[in-house]
Design an enzyme around this catalytic site. Structure first.
Site, PDB file in Angstrom:
ATOM      1  N   ASP A 179      40.406  -0.879  -7.906  1.00 56.04           N
ATOM      2  CA  ASP A 179      39.372  -0.219  -7.105  1.00 56.04           C
ATOM      3  C   ASP A 179      38.116  -0.699  -7.053  1.00 56.04           C
ATOM      4  O   ASP A 179      37.448  -1.046  -8.041  1.00 56.04           O
ATOM      5  CB  ASP A 179      39.639   1.236  -7.439  1.00 56.04           C
ATOM      6  CG  ASP A 179      38.876   2.158  -6.656  1.00 56.04           C
ATOM      7  OD1 ASP A 179      39.337   2.263  -5.663  1.00 56.04           O
ATOM      8  OD2 ASP A 179      37.723   2.866  -7.009  1.00 56.04           O
ATOM      9  N   ASN A 209      31.707   4.739  -0.236  1.00 56.20           N
ATOM     10  CA  ASN A 209      32.757   3.830   0.340  1.00 56.20           C
ATOM     11  C   ASN A 209      34.102   4.093  -0.076  1.00 56.20           C
ATOM     12  O   ASN A 209      34.449   4.309  -1.250  1.00 56.20           O
ATOM     13  CB  ASN A 209      32.301   2.331  -0.348  1.00 56.20           C
ATOM     14  CG  ASN A 209      33.175   1.541   0.333  1.00 56.20           C
ATOM     15  OD1 ASN A 209      33.973   1.509   1.375  1.00 56.20           O
ATOM     16  ND2 ASN A 209      33.354   0.286  -0.249  1.00 56.20           N
ATOM     17  N   ASP A 245      37.361  10.579  -6.185  1.00 53.31           N
ATOM     18  CA  ASP A 245      36.603   9.382  -6.297  1.00 53.31           C
ATOM     19  C   ASP A 245      35.263   9.513  -6.989  1.00 53.31           C
ATOM     20  O   ASP A 245      34.174   9.049  -6.313  1.00 53.31           O
ATOM     21  CB  ASP A 245      36.524   8.868  -5.002  1.00 53.31           C
ATOM     22  CG  ASP A 245      36.079   7.323  -4.791  1.00 53.31           C
ATOM     23  OD1 ASP A 245      35.790   6.467  -5.878  1.00 53.31           O
ATOM     24  OD2 ASP A 245      35.804   6.706  -3.758  1.00 53.31           O
ATOM     25  N   ARG A 293      32.447   5.071 -15.806  1.00 49.51           N
ATOM     26  CA  ARG A 293      31.578   3.829 -16.174  1.00 49.51           C
ATOM     27  C   ARG A 293      31.094   3.615 -17.418  1.00 49.51           C
ATOM     28  O   ARG A 293      30.533   2.736 -17.634  1.00 49.51           O
ATOM     29  CB  ARG A 293      30.314   4.802 -15.588  1.00 49.51           C
ATOM     30  CG  ARG A 293      30.068   5.396 -14.316  1.00 49.51           C
ATOM     31  CD  ARG A 293      30.204   4.230 -13.174  1.00 49.51           C
ATOM     32  NE  ARG A 293      29.806   4.923 -11.941  1.00 49.51           N
ATOM     33  CZ  ARG A 293      30.592   4.305 -10.847  1.00 49.51           C
ATOM     34  NH1 ARG A 293      31.319   3.468 -10.868  1.00 49.51           N
ATOM     35  NH2 ARG A 293      30.011   4.738  -9.611  1.00 49.51           N
TER      36      ARG A 293
END
Lengths: 435, 309
Positions: A152, A278, A305, A64
């Site tokens: 991604d 997702n 992930d 992030r």
């Protein structure tokens, strides 16, 4: 500084060795591996009844930073990694700005070195600003330290651009990682399409939304003779397509996340937004196929992930919450619980998919326990059951669907370059003191 | 029987016994509605908040009347979903109202699971007044109450639900309720508006309205949203009318004493012509009347026990 790890069960997938050994670390390297080492001046770690494995590698992490430091920073992400036994993590470039130029790759590396406690390897964007229009400067990005390329979060929709990307990396020997999702089919879906989306009235994302994309990328890998790694495979038919491709000699590898081989879309009936990710949690049949895929080595890698989101973002109506769950701190426990304890694959195979397999895909000199190699090691207690607690996460976020779960394989020590980074002395500061 | 629930969130998780208990309780409130003074003191001193995040006229009015006839204090709060994005979260909004000491929230929201989210987070009763395409329990209860009132045992009935099943919370709640009571349930609509694997809810799927109507006791027509055409579910509204509206011809295929139902508001001339909506087979206005009684029963069951204790 030297460390002597005594009497640990050393599981080393690179050599398939599984035996009780001592390991002596001198400086940042492994000095010696032998049955009985005595070295009085070293810091002693008693690893009896514990398992010693190569430091875990996560080839799919979202840190992030830059952009969403409220969700995670490079620093807090590395703390979470250390607690999960990961010594090397690869961070995805869907930050703000996207990691699409060399200076940004350098920023990630520098910040990781400055404030992080595990190794961070940046993955750079395939296309500029992840827009799927123009190729990023892949050569220069590799030169700056990028270990792979991925857009991604988004599929490279243009088949032409994906073709060129696959062709271009042939001279760089760096993998392309594809997030396979046909958004024109998925639309604004929020969960797997099937019985549970039907009864819940939530919009579905059909399995085909992934499989169409997987199939195209396999065809392009074949066409270009290049190599593609499929991120977070979640459906039975994706596994089947990859199996056929491997059989046909197409250069492809694939990863699965712990939440996809553990949970089904039935979890969404709780309307807990930590079940929203997702690709979405899929059906029982898909979970079974993923496990078979792991068993038959169709799926090479277990990757987290890890997708941190703040409590405030997730404490919302289901449709309004963002996709994603954190995973670094629960990955090994879930792999042991769901795969090893349920006899899907052996401990050796499980560790391979968390160490040497991703290392080989990324072409990095990591993932094995060998004299002379960098001393990245993880020590855990296979039988020790621990509870997943919100307040114990070292990640800045707590969006896990596994809160309250009891998992085996508690991490005892994480060692990076000969330095014990877990247990950590203190939590990463939530605000940087030196800014 | 003891009705111990804090909330009414859906029909799916009700037992058959609970379902019948609610329907039986409704009967006594239905009688209240026939009195010259349609008011009982049951919920005096209790406060109910109608929290509507989606436009609604009749459901909100029906709840409000039910609340007032039980002597509860009523607060109406209607906002569009967009105001949530202005900063205050839904939970914060609701917690602020709760801090003013209220006893129950009636919640309508476009996102499935929102009442469940609130029920999990708050110590007061939550009644789901429709959450997206998920459930609309009080609607199904009033529908089933109306069927029982007119036809007796629901277990002997063949019920067909026609229209946009995919986006219908009314369909889902009715399917759960009717199948718990062992009715035969059919759903019918264009394949683009039938959700995947709905047969696992123990319904039969029909694409032909004629076949779906053949020999049934109840025809429930669902409201079609005109925007379905724009989103690619339907080629045109006029084609939909041709294929799926209830005509006099088609009505003849059902049992002679068939009842025509609709959750309202009816798009006259689309789901059915005015002549059928106002005709002798139609019980659409009975549904509306019974809606008040059902909502009184639910409010009573959820709130009155606590006021005694």
């Amino acid at each position: 500084m030297s460390i002597l790890i005594k009497n640990g069960r050393v599981v080393n997938p690179a050599t398939k060795a599984d035996e009780v050994m001592d390991i002596l670390i001198e400086g940042e390297r492994i000095e010696k591996i032998a049955a009985n080492i005595n070295f009085s001046t070293a810091q002693l770690i008693d690893a009896s009844e514990k398992v010693v494995v190569p430091g875990l590698i996560d080839m799919h992490t979202h840190l992030r930073e830059p952009g969403r430091e409220d969700e995670e920073t490079i620093q807090t992400g590395t703390y979470a990694a250390a607690r999960g036994g990961f010594t090397t993590i690869c961070c995805m470039p869907n930050t703000n700005p996207a990691i699409d130029e060399p200076s940004l790759v350098e920023f990630v590396l520098k910040e990781a070195q400055r404030s992080g406690i595990v190794e961070v390897l940046p993955i750079a964007a395939i296309s500029e600003n992840r827009e799927g229009k123009d190729l990023s400067q892949m050569g220069r990005l590799k030169g700056a330290g990028a270990v792979a390329f991925s857009d991604d979060g988004d599929w490279v929709v243009s088949s032409h651009l994906m073709r060129r990307a696959l062709e271009y990396v042939k001279m760089l020997n760096v993998p392309i990682i594809s997030h396979c999702e046909d958004k024109s089919l998925n639309q604004d879906g929020v969960m797997n399409e099937g019985y549970f989306s039907t009864i819940l009235g939530l919009k579905g994302m059909p399995a085909e939304g992934e499989e169409i994309a997987v199939f195209r990328d396999l065809l392009l890998a074949k066409m270009t003779g290049s190599y593609v790694h499929i991120a977070h495979v979640s459906t039975a038919n994706s596994v089947r397509l990859i199996k056929e491709a491997k059989k046909a000699g197409i250069r492809v590898t694939a990863e699965v996340t712990p939440h996809h081989f553990t949970l089904t879309d039935e979890e969404v009936t709780s309307f807990n937004t930590n079940t929203k990710m997702n690709p979405p949690l899929r059906s029982k049949k898909d979970v079974e196929a993923l496990k078979q895929g792991l068993k038959n080595n169709i799926i090479d890698v277990i990757a987290t992930d890890h997708a941190p989101h703040t409590f405030e973002e997730k404490e919302k109506e289901y449709n309004f919450a963002p996709f994603g769950a954190i995973g670094l701190e629960t990955a090994l426990g879930l792999a042991i619980k769901e795969l090893v304890k349920k006899n899907v694959i052996s401990l050796m195979e499980t560790i391979a998919k968390l160490t040497i397999n991703p290392a080989r895909i990324l072409g990095i000199d990591r993932g094995e326990i060998k004299e002379g190699k960098k001393a990245n090691l993880t020590i855990f207690d296979l039988e020790k059951i621990w509870e997943v607690k919100e307040e114990e996460f070292l990640s800045k976020s707590t969006n896990s669907p596994f809160l309250g779960w009891h998992l085996p394989a508690r991490i005892e020590y994480t060692i990076v370059g000969g330095r014990v980074v877990y247990p950590v002395r203190k939590k990463a500061p939530s605000v940087r003191a030196d800014l | 029987m003891d009705f111990k629930r804090k909330d009414l969130l859906g029909i799916e998780d009700l037992s058959k016994e609970e379902l019948l208990y609610i329907l039986d309780t409704t009967k006594s409130f239905r009688e209240v509605l026939e009195r010259p003074i349609k008011k009982v003191p049951t919920l005096r001193g209790r406060t109910v908040v109608n929290l509507f995040f989606e436009p609604s006229t009749r459901t909100r009015m029906s709840f409000e009347l039910a609340e007032k006839r039980l002597n509860a204090d009523v607060l109406n709060f209607s906002v569009s979903n967009s105001s949530v994005s202005k900063g205050e979260t839904l939970l914060d909004t609701v917690k602020n109202i709760l801090a003013m000491k209220v006893d129950c929230f009636v919640v309508r929201h476009s996102v499935p699971g929102t009442p469940h989210f609130l029920a999990r987070s708050l110590p007061v009763s939550i009644i789901n007044a429709g959450d997206g395409a998920h459930e609309h329990p009080t609607q199904a209860l009033l529908d089933i109450y109306t069927m029982r009132e007119k036809k007796g045992d629901v277990g002997n009935l063949k019920v067909t639900i026609i229209g946009d099943i995919t986006h219908s919370r009314v369909a889902r709640s009715n399917i759960w309720g009717l199948s718990k009571l062992k009715a035969e349930v059919r759903v019918c609509g264009p394949p683009t508006l039938i959700p995947p694997e709905i047969d696992r809810m123990r319904v039969k799927v029909y694409y032909s309205i004629e076949e779906a109507i053949e020999g049934v006791d109840i025809i429930m027509m669902l409201r079609i949203q005109k925007e379905r055409q724009e989103r690619g579910f339907l080629p045109s509204l006029s084609e939909y009318i041709e294929l799926f509206s209830l005509t006099e011809e088609r009505l003849k295929l059902a049992k002679e004493d068939v009842l025509v139902m609709h959750p309202g508001p009816v798009n006259r001339g689309i789901e059915m012509p005015a002549r059928i909506a106002d005709g002798k087979r139609s019980v659409i206005l009975d549904q509306v009347t019974n809606g008040v009684a059902v909502r009184m029963a639910i409010l009573y069951l959820l709130l009155s026990k606590k006021s005694e204790g």
